[in-house]
Scaffold this motif. Structure first.
Motif, PDB file in Angstrom:
ATOM      1  N   ALA A   1      23.349  24.809  82.934  1.00  0.00           N
ATOM      2  CA  ALA A   1      23.478  25.021  84.382  1.00  0.00           C
ATOM      3  C   ALA A   1      22.120  25.303  84.989  1.00  0.00           C
ATOM      4  CB  ALA A   1      24.434  26.180  84.662  1.00  0.00           C
ATOM      5  N   TYR A   2      21.779  24.528  86.016  1.00  0.00           N
ATOM      6  CA  TYR A   2      20.550  24.736  86.773  1.00  0.00           C
ATOM      7  C   TYR A   2      20.937  25.065  88.206  1.00  0.00           C
ATOM      8  CZ  TYR A   2      16.179  23.819  89.241  1.00  0.00           C
ATOM      9  OH  TYR A   2      15.077  23.928  90.054  1.00  0.00           O
ATOM     10  N   GLU A   3      20.463  26.226  88.707  1.00  0.00           N
ATOM     11  CA  GLU A   3      20.925  26.715  90.003  1.00  0.00           C
ATOM     12  C   GLU A   3      19.738  27.102  90.883  1.00  0.00           C
ATOM     13  OE1 GLU A   3      24.223  29.942  91.706  1.00  0.00           O
ATOM     14  OE2 GLU A   3      23.898  29.678  89.556  1.00  0.00           O
ATOM     15  N   ASN A   4      19.871  26.800  92.173  1.00  0.00           N
ATOM     16  CA  ASN A   4      18.871  27.186  93.171  1.00  0.00           C
ATOM     17  C   ASN A   4      19.568  27.882  94.325  1.00  0.00           C
ATOM     18  OD1 ASN A   4      15.997  25.982  92.697  1.00  0.00           O
ATOM     19  ND2 ASN A   4      17.434  24.400  92.011  1.00  0.00           N
ATOM     20  N   VAL A   5      19.119  29.083  94.673  1.00  0.00           N
ATOM     21  CA  VAL A   5      19.684  29.790  95.819  1.00  0.00           C
ATOM     22  C   VAL A   5      18.547  30.244  96.722  1.00  0.00           C
ATOM     23  CG1 VAL A   5      19.764  31.982  94.536  1.00  0.00           C
ATOM     24  CG2 VAL A   5      21.191  31.687  96.569  1.00  0.00           C
ATOM     25  N   LEU A   6      18.740  30.069  98.016  1.00  0.00           N
ATOM     26  CA  LEU A   6      17.740  30.438  99.013  1.00  0.00           C
ATOM     27  C   LEU A   6      18.348  31.471  99.954  1.00  0.00           C
ATOM     28  CD1 LEU A   6      14.867  29.820 100.121  1.00  0.00           C
ATOM     29  CD2 LEU A   6      15.967  28.183 101.679  1.00  0.00           C
ATOM     30  N   PHE A   7      17.717  32.657 100.032  1.00  0.00           N
ATOM     31  CA  PHE A   7      18.175  33.745 100.887  1.00  0.00           C
ATOM     32  C   PHE A   7      17.275  33.872 102.113  1.00  0.00           C
ATOM     33  CE2 PHE A   7      19.743  34.987  96.727  1.00  0.00           C
ATOM     34  CZ  PHE A   7      20.980  35.552  96.989  1.00  0.00           C
ATOM     35  N   HIS A   8      17.885  34.199 103.232  1.00  0.00           N
ATOM     36  CA  HIS A   8      17.142  34.574 104.436  1.00  0.00           C
ATOM     37  C   HIS A   8      17.671  35.931 104.889  1.00  0.00           C
ATOM     38  CE1 HIS A   8      15.135  34.701 108.198  1.00  0.00           C
ATOM     39  NE2 HIS A   8      16.194  34.379 108.938  1.00  0.00           N
ATOM     40  N   PHE A   9      16.782  36.938 104.897  1.00  0.00           N
ATOM     41  CA  PHE A   9      17.146  38.295 105.288  1.00  0.00           C
ATOM     42  C   PHE A   9      16.651  38.565 106.699  1.00  0.00           C
ATOM     43  CE2 PHE A   9      16.635  38.236 100.684  1.00  0.00           C
ATOM     44  CZ  PHE A   9      17.832  38.795 100.260  1.00  0.00           C
ATOM     45  N   PHE A  10      17.524  39.133 107.526  1.00  0.00           N
ATOM     46  CA  PHE A  10      17.129  39.469 108.894  1.00  0.00           C
ATOM     47  C   PHE A  10      17.905  40.712 109.328  1.00  0.00           C
ATOM     48  CE2 PHE A  10      20.400  36.307 108.752  1.00  0.00           C
ATOM     49  CZ  PHE A  10      21.318  36.619 109.740  1.00  0.00           C
ATOM     50  N   GLY A  11      17.150  41.778 109.625  1.00  0.00           N
ATOM     51  CA  GLY A  11      17.790  43.043 109.979  1.00  0.00           C
ATOM     52  C   GLY A  11      18.646  43.549 108.838  1.00  0.00           C
ATOM     53  N   LYS A  12      19.899  43.873 109.131  1.00  0.00           N
ATOM     54  CA  LYS A  12      20.836  44.336 108.112  1.00  0.00           C
ATOM     55  C   LYS A  12      21.623  43.193 107.487  1.00  0.00           C
ATOM     56  CE  LYS A  12      21.545  48.915 110.198  1.00  0.00           C
ATOM     57  NZ  LYS A  12      22.568  49.880 110.714  1.00  0.00           N
ATOM     58  N   ASN A  13      21.273  41.964 107.805  1.00  0.00           N
ATOM     59  CA  ASN A  13      22.068  40.811 107.404  1.00  0.00           C
ATOM     60  C   ASN A  13      21.299  39.898 106.451  1.00  0.00           C
ATOM     61  OD1 ASN A  13      24.147  41.434 109.553  1.00  0.00           O
ATOM     62  ND2 ASN A  13      22.395  40.966 110.852  1.00  0.00           N
ATOM     63  N   TRP A  14      22.044  39.035 105.774  1.00  0.00           N
ATOM     64  CA  TRP A  14      21.424  37.940 105.045  1.00  0.00           C
ATOM     65  C   TRP A  14      22.360  36.738 105.044  1.00  0.00           C
ATOM     66  CZ3 TRP A  14      23.817  41.810 102.075  1.00  0.00           C
ATOM     67  CH2 TRP A  14      24.766  41.376 101.141  1.00  0.00           C
ATOM     68  N   ILE A  15      21.769  35.571 104.885  1.00  0.00           N
ATOM     69  CA  ILE A  15      22.499  34.323 104.723  1.00  0.00           C
ATOM     70  C   ILE A  15      21.873  33.596 103.537  1.00  0.00           C
ATOM     71  CG2 ILE A  15      21.027  33.116 106.393  1.00  0.00           C
ATOM     72  CD1 ILE A  15      23.492  31.422 107.123  1.00  0.00           C
ATOM     73  N   ALA A  16      22.694  32.933 102.760  1.00  0.00           N
ATOM     74  CA  ALA A  16      22.200  32.260 101.564  1.00  0.00           C
ATOM     75  C   ALA A  16      22.889  30.909 101.405  1.00  0.00           C
ATOM     76  CB  ALA A  16      22.439  33.114 100.324  1.00  0.00           C
ATOM     77  N   ALA A  17      22.182  29.979 100.783  1.00  0.00           N
ATOM     78  CA  ALA A  17      22.734  28.670 100.433  1.00  0.00           C
ATOM     79  C   ALA A  17      22.364  28.386  98.986  1.00  0.00           C
ATOM     80  CB  ALA A  17      22.190  27.588 101.352  1.00  0.00           C
ATOM     81  N   ASP A  18      23.275  27.771  98.259  1.00  0.00           N
ATOM     82  CA  ASP A  18      23.074  27.561  96.827  1.00  0.00           C
ATOM     83  C   ASP A  18      23.661  26.224  96.407  1.00  0.00           C
ATOM     84  OD1 ASP A  18      22.855  29.155  93.915  1.00  0.00           O
ATOM     85  OD2 ASP A  18      24.444  27.667  93.997  1.00  0.00           O
ATOM     86  N   VAL A  19      22.965  25.564  95.492  1.00  0.00           N
ATOM     87  CA  VAL A  19      23.493  24.374  94.817  1.00  0.00           C
ATOM     88  C   VAL A  19      23.284  24.569  93.324  1.00  0.00           C
ATOM     89  CG1 VAL A  19      23.354  21.891  94.521  1.00  0.00           C
ATOM     90  CG2 VAL A  19      22.995  22.874  96.783  1.00  0.00           C
ATOM     91  N   ALA A  20      24.351  24.405  92.553  1.00  0.00           N
ATOM     92  CA  ALA A  20      24.288  24.564  91.099  1.00  0.00           C
ATOM     93  C   ALA A  20      24.750  23.266  90.437  1.00  0.00           C
ATOM     94  CB  ALA A  20      25.163  25.731  90.649  1.00  0.00           C
ATOM     95  N   PHE A  21      23.934  22.778  89.534  1.00  0.00           N
ATOM     96  CA  PHE A  21      24.275  21.580  88.766  1.00  0.00           C
ATOM     97  C   PHE A  21      24.607  22.005  87.345  1.00  0.00           C
ATOM     98  CE2 PHE A  21      21.395  20.241  92.120  1.00  0.00           C
ATOM     99  CZ  PHE A  21      22.106  19.189  92.699  1.00  0.00           C
ATOM    100  N   ARG A  22      25.814  21.671  86.899  1.00  0.00           N
ATOM    101  CA  ARG A  22      26.284  22.046  85.571  1.00  0.00           C
ATOM    102  C   ARG A  22      26.716  20.798  84.807  1.00  0.00           C
ATOM    103  NH1 ARG A  22      28.145  26.067  89.022  1.00  0.00           N
ATOM    104  NH2 ARG A  22      27.543  28.189  88.402  1.00  0.00           N
ATOM    105  N   TYR A  23      26.110  20.598  83.642  1.00  0.00           N
ATOM    106  CA  TYR A  23      26.503  19.450  82.820  1.00  0.00           C
ATOM    107  C   TYR A  23      27.247  19.959  81.588  1.00  0.00           C
ATOM    108  CZ  TYR A  23      26.427  15.238  80.008  1.00  0.00           C
ATOM    109  OH  TYR A  23      26.807  14.149  79.248  1.00  0.00           O
ATOM    110  N   ASN A  24      28.477  19.475  81.426  1.00  0.00           N
ATOM    111  CA  ASN A  24      29.323  19.843  80.293  1.00  0.00           C
ATOM    112  C   ASN A  24      29.182  18.741  79.246  1.00  0.00           C
ATOM    113  OD1 ASN A  24      31.568  20.187  78.506  1.00  0.00           O
ATOM    114  ND2 ASN A  24      32.621  21.396  80.076  1.00  0.00           N
TER     115      ASN A  24
END
Length: 246
Positions: A173-196
């Motif tokens: 599994a290879y995963e990338n997540v990007l967080f943006h923090f602002f004030g008391k909040n955060w938003i994140a986006a993630d894509v994970a590639f998993r090969y079985n």
């Protein structure tokens, strides 16, 4: 692949010095990846599948030890299934893990983690039927003046014991997540590639996450996700969680 990852982890751990005292304003000190405080995570995850739905209510404890470069993790899941053949609840596969930070500075850092999940599910459908080991390496880096945090991870999941009637597990599994923090909040986006490699197919997923600090030590988030790939394990999901830091 399992042996290669373990060798890589060993080389990184022995070639660098732990810097667990760098706790403030470092990549792994952000609330969602806090290695330096005791943490209780309570979350509920709903997954829709082609055969019905699965709901997991989980308690996770994170406990820093030593100079805080080390971190212990414990997972206790309660799973409810509503499918054509199952409509009941029970304990899933419990797990524990250990993390180590061999390198840390204010802009970036490397963390290593190894997890083991036991074949402990109350019902065969609530677990893998296997004992599973999961070594992983993480790289975290701030970007754009610390407005964004990028964390990439590479994890290998392999079964090493358990029921001979259940399929073996071998997933990279290879995963990338990007967080943006602002004030008391955060938003994140993630894509994970998993090969079985057992199924010879991909079991990928992506999510968005919206979180907020609701008290100085309590944080809440909502986390919708969608799966994609030829061998995906679910269609879409929704996770809601509460983090307690102390």
């Amino acid at each position: 692949m399992n042996e290669s990852l373990l060798i890589l982890f060993f080389l990184i751990a022995t070639a660098t010095n732990a810097q667990g005292t760098v706790e403030s304003k470092s990549p792994f000190s952000e609330p969602r990846y806090h290695y330096f405080l005791k943490t209780i995570l309570l979350f509920n995850e709903y997954l829709d599948t082609d055969n019905g739905s699965f709901n997991t209510t989980q308690v996770r404890a994170l406990v820093p030890i030593g100079d805080k470069a080390w971190n212990l993790r414990f997972d206790l899941p309660l799973i409810s299934a509503n499918t054509n053949s199952i409509n009941k609840s029970g304990i899933g596969d419990v797990g524990m893990g250990v993390s180590y930070i061999p390198f840390m500075e204010r802009q970036n850092g490397i963390a290593l983690r190894a997890r083991v999940y036991a074949n402990s599910a109350a019902d065969p459908n609530f677990g893998s039927g296997k004992w599973v080991v999961m070594p992983a390496v993480f790289y975290g880096k701030y970007m754009s003046g610390k407005k964004f945090l990028w964390i990439a991870s590479l994890e290998y999941q392999a079964s090493f014991a358990g029921s001979s009637e259940r399929s073996d597990i071998s997933v990279i599994a290879y995963e990338n997540v990007l967080f943006h923090f602002f004030g008391k909040n955060w938003i994140a986006a993630d894509v994970a590639f998993r090969y079985n490699s057992i199924l010879e197919g991909f079991q990928n997923n992506a999510f968005l996450e919206f979180g907020r600090k609701i008290t100085p030590t309590n944080l809440a988030y909502i986390h919708p996700s969608v799966a994609f790939g030829g061998n995906k394990t679910y269609n879409y999901g929704l996770e809601v969680g509460l983090l307690i830091l102390f």
